[in-house]
Motif scaffolding. Structure first.
Motif, PDB file in Angstrom:
ATOM      1  N   LEU A 127      13.766  57.603  68.455  1.00  0.00           N
ATOM      2  CA  LEU A 127      14.706  56.552  68.846  1.00  0.00           C
ATOM      3  C   LEU A 127      15.133  55.798  67.601  1.00  0.00           C
ATOM      4  O   LEU A 127      14.446  55.811  66.581  1.00  0.00           O
ATOM      5  CB  LEU A 127      14.092  55.603  69.881  1.00  0.00           C
ATOM      6  CG  LEU A 127      12.833  54.822  69.501  1.00  0.00           C
ATOM      7  CD1 LEU A 127      13.167  53.499  68.803  1.00  0.00           C
ATOM      8  CD2 LEU A 127      11.984  54.542  70.732  1.00  0.00           C
ATOM      9  N   THR A 128      16.292  55.156  67.670  1.00  0.00           N
ATOM     10  CA  THR A 128      16.795  54.344  66.569  1.00  0.00           C
ATOM     11  C   THR A 128      16.905  52.895  67.005  1.00  0.00           C
ATOM     12  O   THR A 128      17.121  52.599  68.188  1.00  0.00           O
ATOM     13  CB  THR A 128      18.180  54.824  66.077  1.00  0.00           C
ATOM     14  OG1 THR A 128      19.122  54.730  67.164  1.00  0.00           O
ATOM     15  CG2 THR A 128      18.118  56.272  65.605  1.00  0.00           C
ATOM     16  N   ILE A 129      16.740  51.977  66.047  1.00  0.00           N
ATOM     17  CA  ILE A 129      16.886  50.540  66.301  1.00  0.00           C
ATOM     18  C   ILE A 129      17.759  49.970  65.196  1.00  0.00           C
ATOM     19  O   ILE A 129      17.383  50.021  64.020  1.00  0.00           O
ATOM     20  CB  ILE A 129      15.530  49.820  66.326  1.00  0.00           C
ATOM     21  CG1 ILE A 129      14.548  50.513  67.265  1.00  0.00           C
ATOM     22  CG2 ILE A 129      15.714  48.359  66.739  1.00  0.00           C
ATOM     23  CD1 ILE A 129      13.137  49.945  67.205  1.00  0.00           C
ATOM     24  N   ASP A 130      18.925  49.457  65.571  1.00  0.00           N
ATOM     25  CA  ASP A 130      19.906  48.986  64.594  1.00  0.00           C
ATOM     26  C   ASP A 130      20.690  47.819  65.178  1.00  0.00           C
ATOM     27  O   ASP A 130      20.609  47.541  66.381  1.00  0.00           O
ATOM     28  CB  ASP A 130      20.876  50.116  64.233  1.00  0.00           C
ATOM     29  CG  ASP A 130      20.214  51.234  63.443  1.00  0.00           C
ATOM     30  OD1 ASP A 130      20.089  51.074  62.217  1.00  0.00           O
ATOM     31  OD2 ASP A 130      19.806  52.239  64.046  1.00  0.00           O
ATOM     32  N   PRO A 131      21.487  47.137  64.361  1.00  0.00           N
ATOM     33  CA  PRO A 131      22.393  46.120  64.897  1.00  0.00           C
ATOM     34  C   PRO A 131      23.386  46.748  65.874  1.00  0.00           C
ATOM     35  O   PRO A 131      23.674  47.952  65.797  1.00  0.00           O
ATOM     36  CB  PRO A 131      23.103  45.586  63.647  1.00  0.00           C
ATOM     37  CG  PRO A 131      22.168  45.894  62.519  1.00  0.00           C
ATOM     38  CD  PRO A 131      21.522  47.189  62.885  1.00  0.00           C
ATOM     39  N   PRO A 132      23.927  45.965  66.800  1.00  0.00           N
ATOM     40  CA  PRO A 132      24.876  46.518  67.778  1.00  0.00           C
ATOM     41  C   PRO A 132      26.111  47.088  67.100  1.00  0.00           C
ATOM     42  O   PRO A 132      26.603  46.548  66.117  1.00  0.00           O
ATOM     43  CB  PRO A 132      25.226  45.314  68.667  1.00  0.00           C
ATOM     44  CG  PRO A 132      24.818  44.110  67.876  1.00  0.00           C
ATOM     45  CD  PRO A 132      23.679  44.524  67.017  1.00  0.00           C
ATOM     46  N   GLY A 133      26.584  48.213  67.629  1.00  0.00           N
ATOM     47  CA  GLY A 133      27.794  48.837  67.106  1.00  0.00           C
ATOM     48  C   GLY A 133      27.581  49.723  65.908  1.00  0.00           C
ATOM     49  O   GLY A 133      28.540  50.304  65.384  1.00  0.00           O
ATOM     50  N   SER A 134      26.351  49.875  65.433  1.00  0.00           N
ATOM     51  CA  SER A 134      26.091  50.692  64.244  1.00  0.00           C
ATOM     52  C   SER A 134      26.368  52.165  64.533  1.00  0.00           C
ATOM     53  O   SER A 134      26.011  52.688  65.593  1.00  0.00           O
ATOM     54  CB  SER A 134      24.633  50.544  63.798  1.00  0.00           C
ATOM     55  OG  SER A 134      24.347  49.228  63.410  1.00  0.00           O
ATOM     56  N   THR A 135      26.990  52.830  63.586  1.00  0.00           N
ATOM     57  CA  THR A 135      27.240  54.271  63.687  1.00  0.00           C
ATOM     58  C   THR A 135      26.668  55.036  62.503  1.00  0.00           C
ATOM     59  O   THR A 135      26.554  56.263  62.565  1.00  0.00           O
ATOM     60  CB  THR A 135      28.749  54.565  63.805  1.00  0.00           C
ATOM     61  OG1 THR A 135      29.438  53.921  62.714  1.00  0.00           O
ATOM     62  CG2 THR A 135      29.306  54.063  65.122  1.00  0.00           C
ATOM     63  N   ASP A 136      26.336  54.340  61.416  1.00  0.00           N
ATOM     64  CA  ASP A 136      25.705  54.996  60.263  1.00  0.00           C
ATOM     65  C   ASP A 136      24.196  54.799  60.368  1.00  0.00           C
ATOM     66  O   ASP A 136      23.625  53.890  59.776  1.00  0.00           O
ATOM     67  CB  ASP A 136      26.261  54.461  58.941  1.00  0.00           C
ATOM     68  CG  ASP A 136      26.226  52.937  58.851  1.00  0.00           C
ATOM     69  OD1 ASP A 136      26.028  52.265  59.891  1.00  0.00           O
ATOM     70  OD2 ASP A 136      26.380  52.413  57.733  1.00  0.00           O
ATOM     71  N   LEU A 137      23.541  55.679  61.119  1.00  0.00           N
ATOM     72  CA  LEU A 137      22.138  55.513  61.470  1.00  0.00           C
ATOM     73  C   LEU A 137      21.260  56.329  60.528  1.00  0.00           C
ATOM     74  O   LEU A 137      21.196  57.551  60.610  1.00  0.00           O
ATOM     75  CB  LEU A 137      21.900  55.936  62.925  1.00  0.00           C
ATOM     76  CG  LEU A 137      22.851  55.323  63.973  1.00  0.00           C
ATOM     77  CD1 LEU A 137      22.457  55.752  65.368  1.00  0.00           C
ATOM     78  CD2 LEU A 137      22.884  53.807  63.858  1.00  0.00           C
ATOM     79  N   ASP A 138      20.565  55.638  59.632  1.00  0.00           N
ATOM     80  CA  ASP A 138      19.733  56.290  58.624  1.00  0.00           C
ATOM     81  C   ASP A 138      18.384  56.734  59.152  1.00  0.00           C
ATOM     82  O   ASP A 138      17.821  57.722  58.678  1.00  0.00           O
ATOM     83  CB  ASP A 138      19.460  55.324  57.463  1.00  0.00           C
ATOM     84  CG  ASP A 138      20.633  55.181  56.519  1.00  0.00           C
ATOM     85  OD1 ASP A 138      20.946  56.158  55.843  1.00  0.00           O
ATOM     86  OD2 ASP A 138      21.215  54.091  56.451  1.00  0.00           O
ATOM     87  N   GLN A 139      17.805  55.971  60.095  1.00  0.00           N
ATOM     88  CA  GLN A 139      16.404  56.174  60.463  1.00  0.00           C
ATOM     89  C   GLN A 139      16.224  56.322  61.966  1.00  0.00           C
ATOM     90  O   GLN A 139      16.913  55.681  62.751  1.00  0.00           O
ATOM     91  CB  GLN A 139      15.555  54.980  60.003  1.00  0.00           C
ATOM     92  CG  GLN A 139      15.772  54.560  58.575  1.00  0.00           C
ATOM     93  CD  GLN A 139      16.372  53.177  58.454  1.00  0.00           C
ATOM     94  OE1 GLN A 139      16.460  52.429  59.421  1.00  0.00           O
ATOM     95  NE2 GLN A 139      16.834  52.831  57.272  1.00  0.00           N
ATOM     96  N   ALA A 140      15.270  57.176  62.330  1.00  0.00           N
ATOM     97  CA  ALA A 140      14.807  57.292  63.716  1.00  0.00           C
ATOM     98  C   ALA A 140      13.291  57.404  63.669  1.00  0.00           C
ATOM     99  O   ALA A 140      12.723  57.962  62.721  1.00  0.00           O
ATOM    100  CB  ALA A 140      15.420  58.507  64.396  1.00  0.00           C
ATOM    101  N   VAL A 141      12.616  56.879  64.693  1.00  0.00           N
ATOM    102  CA  VAL A 141      11.162  56.782  64.639  1.00  0.00           C
ATOM    103  C   VAL A 141      10.533  57.248  65.935  1.00  0.00           C
ATOM    104  O   VAL A 141      11.146  57.184  67.010  1.00  0.00           O
ATOM    105  CB  VAL A 141      10.759  55.321  64.315  1.00  0.00           C
ATOM    106  CG1 VAL A 141      11.081  54.393  65.482  1.00  0.00           C
ATOM    107  CG2 VAL A 141       9.304  55.220  63.907  1.00  0.00           C
TER     108      VAL A 141
END
Length: 498
Positions: free
Chosen positions: A62-76
């Protein structure tokens, strides 16, 4: 959360702000658009994409980022250990940007020129073409993606027992925001993955305190843009952001250790604050009535501060003087003497944001090669000596863009309020008066204040003492110059936000 938005009826101020932001980019030499040949190379790289043969798609990342993010570097992905040992397993997938960036190619050259993704009020200026950064390399949900996957075995206290990294194909299942994660934790509805994030995150914070690390958790100020106007949102960091950051810090520390042991790499280093800076901060803590106990490390002390308390907010700002001198240290062969990032209190490397930061791409390839027992590629070795200068230049541009954009937006927000009184807290007091040379005009005393409403920092003229509440009068809000200035007035003057 407090938010201030421009009155869009003031079309003149809005137009002047747009022009000021455009001028700021020109002053900094920022090129927004990618050259056509770079875009063509990016399209070809995406078309030729071959997923790694190691298949880890069964792991529900799963990823956790600010809302609206599309450049997702990390998943855990988290789990309790199943080998009969108390502790945890962590899988941390990092976007495989090197798969799409040919060493010595056009994208590589453009990325070295840019250094990092820049964030402006009206959009970001990406490090890589969007077909890579927001699509093919981004760890978007329900997409098969190439990644560098770190695997950690942690003991019951969340200390790292082993760390490895390899290339694999992954598939993220959920894209969450920090607010969603925190809401689920607070409501007691979080699933096992999020509960483990909290559990491991809190243990890693304890690890940070035990080794003497420090975090500077100032309230965030973010410029927003809705397509028609700008605003500023001010909010404290959520606890889950700290927990998530601990996973990134753990990975950066593992990458640093791997490179030190392998005798090649590039570290993020920062010297210890000197005795003068520590002494000054200790005196400030006493003056602001929240003294720093002699036996307590400064990292632990910073976690005692409540930024909702004016004097403690001022003290947190003063602590920024302890976080200076960070840079990059590259080596190939002999390991340098200075390898520690003092705020982390351990060797550390930037390894978790390759979509948005140039140096991470080289760190990831180095670590994967070392972990596999292979030679680090020649193109990585050749780049190491120049990465410090490239990142230093990029960081300077990013800092100037952030500060200039914030100043411009703040000036626009206040452009029609010259002469009004505001409530404020002094963050940095004015220096003691100094006897000037004969014939020279004495400099005007000034310091820095945090205005309560709207929430912003600004220069203020007058005799100021850090931590005091004051009433200030707005003297200037110049959008073109990106400058606002206040003057202190008696506290019994009527003030907005008092």
């Amino acid at each position: 959360m407090p938010a201030q938005h421009m009155d869009l009826r003031d079309r003149e101020s809005h137009q002047r702000l747009t022009e000021s932001l455009r001028s700021l980019r020109e002053e900094l030499g920022i090129r927004e658009q990618f050259p056509e040949d770079v875009l063509l190379e990016a399209d070809a790289a995406v078309a030729a994409d071959t997923l790694p043969s190691t298949d880890l798609r069964a792991l529900p990342f799963l990823t956790i980022d600010p809302p609206g993010s599309t450049d997702l570097d990390q998943a855990v992905h988290f789990a309790c250990r199943d080998d009969g040992t108390a502790g945890y397993e962590v899988w941390y997938a990092i976007a495989d940007v090197p798969l799409f960036v040919r060493a010595g190619g056009l994208i590589d050259a453009e990325a070295r020129r840019r250094g990092q993704t820049l964030y402006a009020p009206d959009g970001r200026i990406s490090l890589h073409p969007e077909v890579i950064s927001e699509d093919a390399a981004s760890l978007l949900p329900e997409r098969d993606r190439p990644a560098f996957v770190w695997h950690f075995l942690l003991d019951a206290a969340a200390a790292v027992e082993s760390a490895t990294v390899r290339r694999a194909t992954v598939r993220s299942r959920r894209q969450l925001t920090y607010a969603q994660v925190q809401a689920a934790i607070d409501a007691g509805t979080a699933d096992g993955q999020l509960m483990l994030l909290q559990e491991i995150g809190l243990l890693r914070i304890r690890q940070e305190l035990d080794r003497g690390g420090a975090s500077l958790n100032l309230p965030r100020q973010e410029i927003t843009y809705d397509g028609g106007g700008y605003g500023i949102v001010t909010e404290p960091a959520l606890p889950c952001e700290d927990w998530n950051a601990q996973i990134s810090l753990m990975t950066g520390m593992a990458a640093a250790r791997m490179m030190i042991d392998g005798g090649i790499g590039i570290l993020r280093t920062m010297p210890e604050p000197d005795d003068g800076a520590l002494g000054k901060f200790r005196r400030q803590s006493e003056a602001l009535e929240h003294p720093w106990p002699a036996h307590m490390p400064y990292g632990a002390f910073l976690r005692t501060l409540d930024v909702a308390v004016p004097r403690q907010l001022a003290l947190m700002h003063a602590a920024a003087s302890l976080f200076r001198g960070a840079g990059y240290t590259a080596f190939d062969g002999a390991v340098p003497d200075a390898v520690v990032q003092s705020a982390i209190a351990a060797p550390y490397a930037h390894a978790t944001a390759p979509l948005r930061r140039l140096v991470d791409r080289f760190v990831l390839v180095t670590c994967e090669s070392l972990c596999r027992g292979s030679e680090v590629p020649a193109w990585v070795r050749a780049a190491l000596p120049e990465l410090n200068a490239l990142m230093a230049s990029s960081n300077q541009t990013a800092s100037r863009l952030d500060a200039g954009a914030m100043d411009a937006v703040q000036a626009a927000l206040l452009s029609n309020r010259i002469g009004e009184a505001f409530s404020a807290v002094v963050l940095q007091g004015s220096p003691p008066a100094i006897e000037d040379a004969p014939g020279k005009q004495a400099p005007r005393l000034s310091g820095t204040v945090q205005v309560t409403e709207p929430a912003l920092e600004a220069t203020c003229y007058g005799e100021l003492v850090a931590g005091e509440r004051v009433t200030v009068i707005l003297l200037e809000a110049d959008i073109a110059r990106r400058r606002i200035r206040f003057e202190v007035k008696p506290t019994d003057a009527p003030a907005r936000g008092a």
